[in-house]
Design an enzyme around this catalytic site. Structure first.
Site, short mmCIF file in Angstrom:
data_model
loop_
_atom_site.label_atom_id
_atom_site.label_comp_id
_atom_site.label_asym_id
_atom_site.label_seq_id
_atom_site.Cartn_x
_atom_site.Cartn_y
_atom_site.Cartn_z
N LYS A 105 52.47 40.40 -10.51
CA LYS A 105 53.29 39.23 -10.20
C LYS A 105 54.77 39.61 -10.19
O LYS A 105 55.17 40.56 -10.86
CB LYS A 105 53.09 38.16 -11.29
N ARG B 206 39.02 33.24 -11.98
CA ARG B 206 37.69 32.96 -11.41
C ARG B 206 36.72 34.09 -11.76
O ARG B 206 35.52 33.87 -11.86
CB ARG B 206 37.81 32.74 -9.90
#
Ligand code: BES
Ligand code: MN
Ligand code: ZN
Length: 508
Positions: A284, A358
């Site tokens: 990120k 996920r």
């Protein structure tokens, strides 16, 4: 802060600060506010006539009572605005929560040791006593929450010790005492979620989360299973291990169970427990990466709700499940292009290591399915896309079962933890197809919240399931234009605990 209920008249109660309220447009206050007005020789109605007190939402007016020379024992009175009596119910509920929160903050600002308040928004044509009481009590407590565990020299020097709910009627006082007990344990659970969520990543590690779950389990007699790396390997939870591969902190997988004496149904609650999300190899940007310590809020919600389920002797069985790990880049990290087989035997291609939530949820959901619950609800700070779509005021809801979803949406309105549904149309699934495996872990930027949910759907088989994306609602990062006064700014909200509790009250 202690929460008390006292049967008394507002004119007789001895307190440094008494909170009463006013609906917008009322010129001659009635009820408790009217009694206080009369005891003050009409000072409140005069200030209304002057235009200083309007009853508008989020307004607080402090009146000093010329102690000993008025008809009140209270040393100060604050009049909080409740908005229009004709506002939709949802608005009146929110106005009551905001009024209570601002009153509590005023008490702190005035440095009083305690304050007394009437219940906001109940009565003729208003909210039910139950709803109004919970709104007043919970917001008063939650508004004063602070996280100061790592403050030393700059710790705040004043805290309000007690809030007393004043009610004149004996029967209503008994009803309020019941609501107060619920409010106390509810706020304990919400504040536990806040503490865990906001806690720094070097402190709230996967091991810390597992230890906290153990503490809750032993305090309330819950069953608990905690798996480390070896058990994860032995059970084929390769997805959790994949995300953990780049981290020096060991992972933890936790399953806890609350068994209700006469329950016929079991709810599984599953949470995302990324204690820090750097993005991994798909790293990120540096700006505000510190907020990614909140990426375990789903797991915190599981712990908080298990505690509340036990404390309130919920009528349904609850299975709480979460996997916890950091997501970091290193020489041993999982990589884009890697393929892993999850606990249910399905394979996934990793195309973005920053879509890690996920990945760990796949094993956790598949484990929950194996326990044969009647429904699964998962909580995850899953996608920036959901935060962009719905902002900070609604949790994204996606489901494979509309009947279940309608009940949860209703609980959202009732609890104030509001949800908004996004579709899981089959066509969006095209975005997560791959030639390499059964599914891939990113469908790109478009409809990012939906494609993330469709990935999860691969692991819930045919169990009725709701995915809640709390990326926007789990915490206030300081960038928001508006943060409700019962939430810390910046800080974690504790969203989801009250939502689940209200859902379980009427789940059919
Ligand atoms: N934890 C983040 C999602 C997030 C973003 C939560 C902002 C709260 C605030 C999640 O793991 C993530 O990085 N998601 C990616 C998915 C993408 C790579 C498909 C995202 O949202 O960008
Ligand atoms: Mn991520
Ligand atoms: Zn994440």
């Amino acid at each position: 802060m202690d929460l008390r209920v006292q049967q008394a008249s507002v004119t007789e109660i001895d307190t440094p600060l008494l909170i009463v309220n006013l609906f917008e447009g009322v010129t001659q206050p009635e009820g408790a506010t009217g009694a206080v007005d009369r005891a003050l020789g009409g000072q409140i109605s005069q200030l209304i006539a002057d235009g200083e007190i309007t009853g508008e939402p989020a307004t607080v007016t402090v009146i000093h009572t010329n102690n000993g020379h008025s008809g009140l024992k209270a040393r100060r009175v604050a009049v909080v605005g409740l908005g229009k009596q004709s506002d939709p119910e949802q608005e009146r509920f929110e106005n009551a929560r905001v009024a209570a929160a601002l009153a509590a903050r005023k008490a702190r600002e005035l440095k009083v040791d305690s304050f007394a308040t009437i219940v906001h928004g109940a009565g003729a044509g208003g909210l039910s006593l139950e709803t109004a009481a919970r709104a007043t009590m919970e917001s008063s407590i939650l508004a004063l929450y602070r996280y100061e565990q790592f403050k030393e020299a700059t710790k705040s020097n004043h805290s309000v010790g007690a809030c007393t709910i004043v009610e004149q009627d004996a029967e209503r006082t008994r009803a309020l005492e019941q609501q107060a007990e619920l409010a106390r344990v509810t706020c304990d659970a919400v504040m536990k979620v806040r503490d865990l969520s906001v806690g720094p990543g070097n402190y709230v590690t996967p091991t810390f989360l597992a230890d906290t779950a153990r503490e809750v389990a032993s305090a309330h007699g819950l069953e608990i299973v905690v798996w480390g790396k070896d058990e994860l390997k032995a059970h084929g939870m390769n997805a959790i291990l994949a995300v953990n591969a780049g981290s020096a902190q060991p992972p933890a997988f936790v399953a806890m169970k609350y068994s209700a004496p006469a329950a016929t149904k079991t709810l599984a609650v599953v949470g995302k427990g990324i204690t820090f999300d750097s993005g991994g190899i798909s790293i990120k940007p540096a700006d505000h990466m510190e907020y990614m310590r909140h990426d375990m809020t789903g797991a915190a919600t599981v712990i908080g709700f298990m505690q509340l389920a036990a404390a309130t002797h919920l009528a349904v069985n609850v299975l709480g499940v979460f996997a916890a790990t950091e997501n970091l880049p290193s020489g041993s990290s999982y990589k884009p292009g890697d393929v892993f087989k999850a606990y249910n035997g399905k394979t996934m291609e990793i195309v973005n290591t920053d879509a890690e939530g996920r990945v760990i949820l796949s094993d956790s959901l598949a484990y929950a399915v194996e326990q044969k619950p009647d429904a699964i609800i998962d909580f995850a700070t899953l996608t920036g896309a959901c935060q962009v779509a719905l902002g900070d005021h609604a949790t994204g809801l996606m489901t494979n079962n509309q009947r279940l979803a309608d009940q949860l949406l209703a609980a959202g309105e009732k609890s104030g933890d509001r949800c908004w549904q996004l579709p899981l149309w089959k066509v969006y699934g095209e975005q997560i197809k791959t030639a390499m495996a059964d599914v891939r872990n990113s469908g790109g930027r478009r409809a990012g919240a939906i494609t993330a949910a469709l990935f999860l759907k691969e692991f819930v088989a045919d169990v009725p399931w709701i995915h809640l994306d709390i990326a926007g609602t789990a915490y206030a990062d300081g960038e928001q234009t508006y943060v409700a006064p019962y939430n810390p700014k910046p800080g974690a909200t504790g969203v989801g605990v009250r939502l689940l509790w209200h859902f379980c009250q009427s789940w059919t």
